[in-house]
Design a protein around this motif. Structure first.
Motif, PDB file in Angstrom:
ATOM      1  N   ARG A 128     -33.983  -9.233  45.142  1.00  0.00           N
ATOM      2  CA  ARG A 128     -32.550  -9.517  45.077  1.00  0.00           C
ATOM      3  C   ARG A 128     -32.003  -8.929  43.786  1.00  0.00           C
ATOM      4  NH1 ARG A 128     -29.206 -13.020  42.638  1.00  0.00           N
ATOM      5  NH2 ARG A 128     -27.257 -13.571  43.710  1.00  0.00           N
ATOM      6  N   SER A 130     -28.903  -8.497  41.407  1.00  0.00           N
ATOM      7  CA  SER A 130     -27.588  -9.081  41.136  1.00  0.00           C
ATOM      8  C   SER A 130     -26.584  -7.989  40.780  1.00  0.00           C
ATOM      9  CB  SER A 130     -27.695 -10.083  39.973  1.00  0.00           C
ATOM     10  OG  SER A 130     -27.976  -9.403  38.768  1.00  0.00           O
ATOM     11  N   ARG A 131     -25.327  -8.381  40.736  1.00  0.00           N
ATOM     12  CA  ARG A 131     -24.299  -7.427  40.319  1.00  0.00           C
ATOM     13  C   ARG A 131     -24.545  -6.963  38.893  1.00  0.00           C
ATOM     14  NH1 ARG A 131     -18.602 -10.051  42.636  1.00  0.00           N
ATOM     15  NH2 ARG A 131     -19.140  -9.898  44.861  1.00  0.00           N
ATOM     16  N   GLN A 304     -31.318 -10.639  33.063  1.00  0.00           N
ATOM     17  CA  GLN A 304     -30.614 -11.173  34.233  1.00  0.00           C
ATOM     18  C   GLN A 304     -31.513 -12.180  34.984  1.00  0.00           C
ATOM     19  OE1 GLN A 304     -30.116  -9.003  37.801  1.00  0.00           O
ATOM     20  NE2 GLN A 304     -31.619  -7.412  37.290  1.00  0.00           N
TER      21      GLN A 304
END
Length: 304
Positions: A128, A130-131, A304
């Motif tokens: 996954r 993230s932005r 992150q």
């Protein structure tokens, strides 16, 4: 804890992976600077064969002393061979582009690789992203553009070859993470260097067989005679590929490709240093700003 037991437990060690990949690209950037410096003296296949023949005995001796049980056909043998061939083809594609392309265009195209690694991580591994992670990748890529500033008018067919190289590298690191994670890093390095020898020797024999005369250039010239200084340079290239082949395996076995791939941008900063020391290339303010963007992109991705 041994490397074998660590990888078998499938536990990440991101700080280790980041430190290893940064040190690895430091060595590889120096090796590439040396290849640029000596490209008029050696043919590519000579470099492939000789530097790996210098490395292989060291790797085999290390395993014989430290982990003799690893000296057998590695698990995931087919994937290990595929990974090695993809990496060999990566280097061929990149060096084939250099005589026909400005270095800035080739490097800028090649350093799209963290984007490919991030995309392939999402598609093939299910990571996954993230932005913030995507943003960090693009910040790093923009930093490369700040440093290299390629001109659109210089684009030609050969500019696609560094992109092919970036894709092959990204795919090979995904294979490292997903299919070769249980393989000892030294065995991965042995397989890669063996592939260099096989491909380099096969290409040399093919050229001798089908084009014995009138050969020239970085890919088709005859092997150069070796003086003492040439063997010293080849030894440095062997050390660089030794660190590079082992380091990339360790890094991508111990950290998510989407994170480790971002730190490949450190190569550009090291290239600036070698350019200044070896070739007298002085970076301007935009280049320094781009280097700062690359560093920030790496830290953002790590956090992150």
């Amino acid at each position: 804890m041994s490397t074998t037991s660590r990888t078998s437990e499938n536990r990440d060690n991101v700080p280790l992976a980041v430190a290893v990949i940064v040190f690895t690209v430091l060595a590889l950037s120096l090796g590439d600077a040396l290849i640029k410096f000596t490209s008029g003296e050696f043919v590519l296949w000579q470099i492939f064969v000789l530097r790996s023949l210098l490395v292989l005995p060291l790797l085999l001796l290390y395993l014989k002393v430290s982990a003799p049980d690893v000296l057998a056909m590695p698990p995931a043998f087919g994937w290990t061979v595929l990974r090695s061939l993809m990496l060999v083809c990566m280097w061929i594609a990149y060096y084939l582009a250099l005589p026909n392309l400005d270095l800035s265009i080739a490097a800028a195209a090649y350093y799209t690789l963290p984007i490919f690694i991030t995309i392939f991580s999402a598609v093939f591994i299910g990571d996954r992203i993230s932005r913030i992670g995507w943003g960090a990748v693009f910040i790093g890529f923009l930093g490369v553009l700040f440093i290299l500033r390629p001109k659109a008018g210089d684009f030609n067919f050969y500019a696609l070859l560094p992109l092919v190289s970036a894709v092959l590298y990204a795919l090979s690191m995904i294979v490292t993470r997903t299919r070769c994670r249980s393989v000892h890093p030294i065995m991965l390095s042995i397989a890669l260097n063996a592939a260099f020898v096989v491909v380099g020797a096969s290409a040399t024999l093919a050229i001798l067989s089908f084009a014995p005369e009138g050969r020239g250039g970085f890919l088709a010239a005859p092997w150069a005679p070796m003086a003492a200084a040439d063997w010293f340079a080849m030894g440095l290239l062997a050390a660089a590929i030794l660190i590079g082949s082992v380091g990339t395996a360790i890094a991508y076995q111990n950290g998510p490709p989407s994170i480790i791939g971002t730190f490949d941008f450190a190569y550009v900063g090291f290239a600036l240093v070698w350019g200044l020391i070896i070739f007298g290339e002085v970076p301007d303010m935009l280049s320094l700003a781009g280097k700062g963007m690359n560093v920030n992109a790496g830290f953002i991705t790590l956090r992150q």
